[in-house]
Design an enzyme around this catalytic site. Structure first.
Site, PDB file in Angstrom:
ATOM      1  N   THR A 181       2.782   0.593  -5.075  1.00  0.00           N
ATOM      2  CA  THR A 181       1.650  -0.303  -4.853  1.00  0.00           C
ATOM      3  C   THR A 181       0.475   0.240  -5.652  1.00  0.00           C
ATOM      4  OG1 THR A 181       2.453  -0.783  -2.645  1.00  0.00           O
ATOM      5  CG2 THR A 181       0.166  -1.355  -3.107  1.00  0.00           C
ATOM      6  N   LYS A 212       1.456  -7.884  -3.395  1.00  0.00           N
ATOM      7  CA  LYS A 212       1.766  -6.757  -2.515  1.00  0.00           C
ATOM      8  C   LYS A 212       0.522  -6.268  -1.784  1.00  0.00           C
ATOM      9  CE  LYS A 212       3.550  -3.373  -0.381  1.00  0.00           C
ATOM     10  NZ  LYS A 212       3.985  -2.088  -0.847  1.00  0.00           N
ATOM     11  N   LYS A 219      -5.824   3.497   0.940  1.00  0.00           N
ATOM     12  CA  LYS A 219      -5.725   3.271  -0.501  1.00  0.00           C
ATOM     13  C   LYS A 219      -5.480   1.789  -0.787  1.00  0.00           C
ATOM     14  CE  LYS A 219      -1.962   3.159  -2.489  1.00  0.00           C
ATOM     15  NZ  LYS A 219      -0.665   3.095  -3.184  1.00  0.00           N
TER      16      LYS A 219
END
Lengths: 284, 284, 284, 284
Positions: free
Chosen positions: D88, D164, D232
């Protein structure tokens, strides 16, 4: 004038002392006792309700409700008494107090004050006074002892409470504004005293920014005015916003931040400790 | 001194005029042309890069990038030239400019300014200057013409940009703070001029609160500084916060509010039109 | 059973019809009149309070307060009557209803329902029932007619209201989650139907996501459940959070967003029109 | 097929093992060494770039940048190699990777995956694949080994990354939605398992709600997927929102909440530990 005082925290003590010095006959009640030069302590709140006026400086709605309302004491007060509530209470509770005093044949003035204990000592508080004109006039000699200036908030007492809540909300926003600005500037190499030097001498040279930038600069969060009280006032602001059918985004942000401050164990620190969540200790 | 000016918006024009009046030999370039008393207009930005110094006052990163960087013009500038960028640009772009000027053998000073066009006219801007000391010293005579005071933001140019972004962020917070306070107080019967009278004379008697309370009071949102520019600056603040790895709740609130202001079609109004979202026209 | 119905909106009509079909003797009152097959219309709410039970399906606290409480009608209800309130009302008002029914010698069940009018038509609502066990048991045959499943929320009626408010809050969060996700994905070139295809078949294949992704996909904001009612329910959630002494950041975000939706003139659209603020019409 | 694997965290190990079992010739590199049944370990990332394809499963932009980009290794890869990045990563970095692979004569596919390590073990991940059709087709046999289903996200690799990021953002919103709902319902007496029973069987019966309600119910915050990684990903979402010029209120709320979670020392707990900030341990 014969005047009662209910509540002798730091603010109440200062008011009581100044009223006594000004020659008024002051009778004070405090839950945990105590004494003040020149002031007669009484055993029950009822005893403080037998003069021409009474000033209440308890911490919040609940303290007033349990000390004066739940016990039915208003019914035993001297008829025509002017009750000056200087606490920061909710708009809704102030509205309830209007009705309760009317039923009891008493006069009610909302007179929340701006200023920390050192200002109260000097009798230089800013007093936001709301209520029926005759009641405010009756109380004016007392308000002029405790305050440096009396601001007329109109004939509805709760208006004065809304104004006080709005002022405290704005102070928390100034604190958080400085904290978030320090995050951005320190992350890019500017010591916080340099940044504060700029803003205090240009755009933001007012008392609230001076007082709280100093606390943030030195990470000095000695109260002052405790974070738990700040959280209470922001809760009052949120309640007032909901009542007005409004969602106020910055209020929400700062309310959440103050709640975090208290949850982080800083409830007994100065409310400006909220800044510590963002800025941490000086890093530069 | 022989000095170029790039960009003649309201701010750039005022600076150019003041520099010419002060006896400097000023050559200005502006994308859409124009003229300023005592100033020589040139046909290309490159022509403005041949003196001792150049001041750039373009609106944002993109305008500087497309006018000066993409075209490779820096390579054609006079070696040793000091380039003073007075625009409010991003910290990241300022960092990029440091590298680009070094590569081109030029000196770069970030000198964003506080003040609206009327202040620029009077040469009384507050200048936040960051950069290598020799470059700042070289530029100082010019900065002293445009500014009433020069604030030393240190030897890294991007620090000055961070400080400017933080200042503008704080102004938007002051605007929104007043707006939210007015919502609470007007909903409880207090006309906004009465509330502003209290805060301006007690806690918040500084220039930013004075200027913007007046605009809110009169629902006068003539720019001034446009909401689209305010939104850009809050975007820069949000980027700087992300870079610092921080989530700043009040920044987020005010950034969202300014975005709504622009989406509501008020992008060309003064940035204080953000208050109109909350307060509406005066109702009392 | 002899059962009254108060309120014949889309939901109330469906319940009344199903109860009549199930063989109950149904007497209904509605402020603006109307008729339902097999149901006897009565002239006053009091007439609906003379059976074994009454179901109230009015829009909010105020409607119930003005129709049943302010008029003192509860005192004229048949003793022992079970009053089933299926509306989404505030926790505080539900608590007040507990006391009022006790004083009037009536039994009170909170039974807010999950499901839109088409589900009510089929008698397949999910019923969140809270109250004294004997009262809930008495009402059960009726609840089984209107609902496909009865969920036991415990012996305190207001618990059921809190659960309903929390469910509606979660639906608004699902709507806004999809909207914000579409902003990110469409900005990067993914048509919303492709994104919804992924999430509905992987992580989010539940009824709420199916229903509202379809509305967002087609920008079809026919109500359904109106944004004004969604805003009311988020207000109830915010009140419940304040009562619990908590600041809930996502509730605040979605409450603000729904308020904007109504302010933008979409109050009579489906509450999922909130998504339109973020996503706009399909762009890909 | 001859295939490299870069990164042997829990996800990478599962992929490597499944590819080896499926008969591919797998060479793996991992910074901290390790071994996987049937897989040849190599000494440098470059050695993993000499086959037909390479799968990278490093934790974030920085890990990929430092392992593969900064070192200039792409230039030493076998021409025509298909590089499948399953991590990701940010949309901006994915865009940069498109350019870097083009320059190096390599093919690049973004194929971030949905699913936790147990799903990866079973080869049942959902793969969001974006990139040039020939590259995706070349990689398809590998993707079909690691994934149960391949979702076509179009011909631009960064689109898959945006999808995503949006999925992970939506999961955090589902977690926080449940947490805030539990605050409201537990404060009013409803045990969380009773509330979850309702929502999982009515409106929210999907995998994400099932998995995370179970973790919240048991205050079981064993990772799983760590809060630092969740933070994140929310940072990537915030960056993508800024890039799109949008302020997304619920993203902001949940980003702030996850930041608090990490600041509170729970960075190594499962990302659903964010719920613990609101709900605390079960209280009923």
């Amino acid at each position: 004038m014969e005047v009662g005082i209910i509540g002798l925290g730091a603010m109440g003590r200062a008011m009581a002392r100044n009223l006594a010095r000004a020659g008024h006959d002051v009778k004070a009640w405090n839950r945990s006792g105590g004494s003040v030069d020149g002031v007669t302590m009484v055993a029950s709140p009822v005893d403080a309700l037998q003069g021409d006026a009474v000033l209440t400086m308890l911490s919040d709605d609940d303290a007033i409700r349990s000390s004066l309302i739940a016990s039915g004491m208003l019914a035993q007060a001297k008829r025509g008494l002017v009750h000056v509530v200087t606490s920061t209470i909710s708009v809704a509770f102030s509205r309830e107090l209007v009705a309760l005093h009317e039923q009891a044949g008493l006069r009610y003035v909302a007179a929340p004050v701006l200023g920390r204990p050192d200002v109260a000592e000097k009798g230089e508080l800013n007093v936001l006074a709301g209520g029926a004109p005759d009641a405010v006039e009756h109380a004016r000699p007392l308000l002029e002892v405790i305050g440096g200036r009396i601001w007329d908030m109109g004939i509805e007492a709760p208006t004065a409470n809304a104004a006080k809540i709005a002022c405290n909300m704005m102070i928390t926003m100034a604190i958080e504004a400085m904290a978030e600005a320090v995050v951005l500037t320190e992350a890019n190499g500017l010591p916080r005293e340099r940044f504060f030097d700029v803003i205090l001498n240009t755009l933001f040279g007012s008392r609230s920014y001076q007082v709280y930038s100093s606390k943030i600069m030195h990470s000095d969060y000695e109260p002052g005015f405790k974070a738990t009280l700040g959280l209470k006032d922001l809760r009052l602001a949120s309640e007032a916003a909901l009542e007005a059918g409004r969602v106020l985004p910055m209020l929400t942000a700062v309310h959440g931040r103050m709640a975090e401050t208290v949850e982080a164990g800083m409830g007994d620190r100065d409310w400006s400790a909220m800044a510590a969540l963002s800025v941490g200790p000086p890093t530069l």
